[in-house]
Design an enzyme around this catalytic site. Structure first.
Site, short mmCIF file in Angstrom:
data_model
loop_
_atom_site.label_atom_id
_atom_site.label_comp_id
_atom_site.label_asym_id
_atom_site.label_seq_id
_atom_site.Cartn_x
_atom_site.Cartn_y
_atom_site.Cartn_z
N ALA A 216 0.74 -1.14 0.14
CA ALA A 216 0.01 -0.01 -0.01
C ALA A 216 0.84 1.36 0.10
CB ALA A 216 -0.92 -0.19 1.24
N HIS A 217 0.26 2.44 -0.18
CA HIS A 217 1.07 3.59 -0.12
C HIS A 217 1.76 4.07 1.03
CE1 HIS A 217 -3.29 5.32 1.68
NE2 HIS A 217 -2.91 4.50 2.36
#
Lengths: 322, 322, 322
Positions: free
Chosen positions: B235-236
């Site tokens: 994820a980011h």
């Protein structure tokens, strides 16, 4: 229709319908089915025109006017036959070449349909009446059987073998490298090249965005009739038995064998180099880290016989309430 | 060959083989390897021509006639070298442009191979001898190093940076938006735009259909030598350390840091804003919801030290049998 | 800017910035934000030019020279507004047709942007200012609303309906067949054809490589404002409520209804034919196998009320330490 389904009509034999609906939504001109008695009450107020029911179904109330029953041995199976019939009437069996790059040495059977932005590699052979949809990538020396459908975005790597009547759903990846690395002394990884392939039998379905990796030296095998759902991973050298059904987000690690007719619910994981006996059911989110020799139901992570797990979990839950 | 592998020959030094096989399947003209003593018995009845074995291997029975042993320090590593050698002989190092759209301001190094139905955006730079396969989408201002392979269907978003000798497997998505939303008072969500990027080091492999999201403001980082398997999600703003190995279907949530050389088995989940110490092993299906400060083995959801979990689970299982 | 954000300036009202940064990395000419007091200490040594803070923030030390505070009701929300503003300035609202195949009977609204290697099927309608990126496949009779973005590699099957302002991330698959099979007496499977569709509301985001299957007869529904993360699976006939947020690798099985505003953490699984009450939170890796009638927090597999699970797990852990 009733005759074709092996059933009998109770009501108007000339009734016609134009579409399908779920039992709780049926309207005039629609066909519904009743297989699960949990939904029985919907039948008595239904506006549908035709209802598929079990042969031995005994109505407990008056039937709505305008509702014709068609009794069949298995309403769910009868529905499947009807849906297939409608779908087949829509199929186009004709030769077509879109904007595609087909290698000169590739060989396509009769009435193969190829969409746009497709690439097909050298020496690849595609069987009769197979449909290759838009934006599909097929490598070299691939063999695909007859009557297959390869949906958009699928990627099939070199040397893959696929049988007849297979369906590969959108975005699936067949035959990319397995996850093979050797640990070096300094903690880094050296890649193990994969020179094997994937062999898929007949009548197999592979779900959207699922991935089946090729083996390092021999073949990753998917048996006849297997059903693999979306976003599953079958790792290098695994062997999936005939008629295995594997729901979404399952992971089968390298060199593991799943026996014929096993059923895996969603998000199940099976570690590598294991054998799971035929006719085994693995419940949702189960994690298998040892061979399963005795077919049956299993649950939990690590997996336990179903009854054992539920009994233990009931005590676990109780301890959280005290 | 034995000299190249750092080993010695016991048998016929002129023996030749044409293919590889697993030890239980070896035939004349094939090469097999014995690394795991569990399979030792297959050696004595093998029809293979060459067998890679450990230097200190002592046969307990007579060897088959026609079998030449090649002793090496590490048979598994030797096999990896041989597979790589065969694969490399097949590589084509030549400049190629298929039916593709390459932006005028993009810049491709020497002997870059570009397949069909590929798009490469403005100001993107691709290093020498990198191979971009069919149906790949590369955005603007992307930097890809030398000797990389980008397999079909991969999507690389703007501003992504990728090092040398990386392999991005089919259908992976690098640099799409992270899952960023702010809850509004009425329960709805407002999207947080992501203006950062993904930075991938050298010698990294990203598996088929895996996704690495870009950060809102800075970079999501994948360290040198990392191995990410199929269908993983990073994820980011996450930071994956060097030489991390992450098996299929793992999920690493936003802003989490996975230390160097960690090993994550299949279907592991790590929650957001956490740190996992280097050299940690997370067993299959483990769920990490707090920092792991001490490297070691962890199991369970939520994660516990491996021994603790197995001891507790043994009692859990016992309670299900009583 | 402060006025636009509904805040006030403490410092230099003419300060300018050119980029964003995380609070621990801010340099001159950058904008940072402080929403989580865990990071407060970074503020006092920050070299950033502008810091977004809460309206009631009281500095506990002297502020760095050159740092201008902008006080807003909600710094995180203010950041979201700024990121969106920057992103919007970059948007191109203009009509464009790349190398694509658009069916003659398809109808595209004003200023629709279509990339390269895109196919759009017969009778499909696409709303104004929607952007269809490269390598996207859109089938027949699809309806897509205004101001949508369909990222590369997405596949949208026939009859899909998508609302306005939706974002479909790279590689997602909308409207492929559900996982429907009927078991035959010999253990094999017969496929159930799917003739329904997928209906997606307004303001929905579907993550990279996620898959939403169509229903056999009616519609799989994704409610307005829902946020579905990467690699999720929504099965045939499921109904995802409005403003549901579903993190990566979740699986929602067939015919299940997830109530409005539910939050599902990563790797959650919900079995089929279930109902989950609105405003429920399912913690990471939770497995739901029965209806959830009471909104609240749930954890574990099978799911238990959050507190019950943690209490039981604490005892489970203890039993592993004795």
């Amino acid at each position: 229709m009733a005759a074709a389904l092996g059933g009998s009509v109770q009501g108007n034999p000339d009734e016609t319908v134009t579409s399908f609906a779920k039992i709780e939504h049926g309207k005039k001109g629609q066909l519904c089915f009743l297989a699960n008695m949990k939904y029985e009450h919907y039948l008595y107020t239904s506006k549908a025109s035709i209802m598929l029911v079990a042969e031995d179904f005994r109505p407990r109330q008056a039937l709505p006017e305008g509702l014709t029953l068609v009794r069949t041995p298995n309403p769910y199976d009868a529905l499947a036959q009807l849906l297939a019939y409608v779908k087949n009437k829509k199929k186009q069996f004709r030769r077509h070449r879109g904007r595609c790059r087909i290698a000169f040495s590739a060989s396509l059977g009769s009435r193969v349909w190829v969409g746009d932005y497709v690439t097909i590699g050298a020496k690849t052979r595609i069987g009769a009446q197979t449909r290759i949809c838009d934006n599909v990538t097929i490598g070299e020396n691939v063999r695909i059987g007859n009557d297959c459908i390869i949906y958009p975005g699928a990627v099939i790597f070199a040397d893959t073998v696929i049988g007849d009547r297979c369906i590969l759903h959108a975005g699936c990846v067949i035959g990319d490298d397995g996850f093979g690395n050797v640990r070096q002394e300094d903690g880094s990884w050296k890649k193990i090249e994969h020179l094997g392939n994937v062999v898929i039998g007949n009548d197999v379905e592979i779900g959207s965005n699922a991935t089946i990796d090729k083996a390092p030296m021999e073949s990753t095998i998917i048996g006849n009739g297997a059903r693999i759902d979306n976003l599953c991973v079958v790792a290098h050298n695994a062997k999936i038995g005939e008629h295995v059904a594997m729901a979404a987000l399952c992971g089968i690690a390298g060199s593991t064998e799943i026996g014929d007719r096993c059923i895996l619910a969603g998000q199940v994981g099976v570690a590598g180099h294991l054998k799971v006996a035929p006719d085994t059911t693995l419940c949702a989110q189960t994690g298998v880290i040892g061979d399963i020799r005795k077919s049956g139901y299993y649950f939990g992570s690590p997996a336990l016989p179903h009854r054992t797990f539920l009994k233990a979990y009931a005590k676990f839950k109780q301890s959280g309430l005290e």
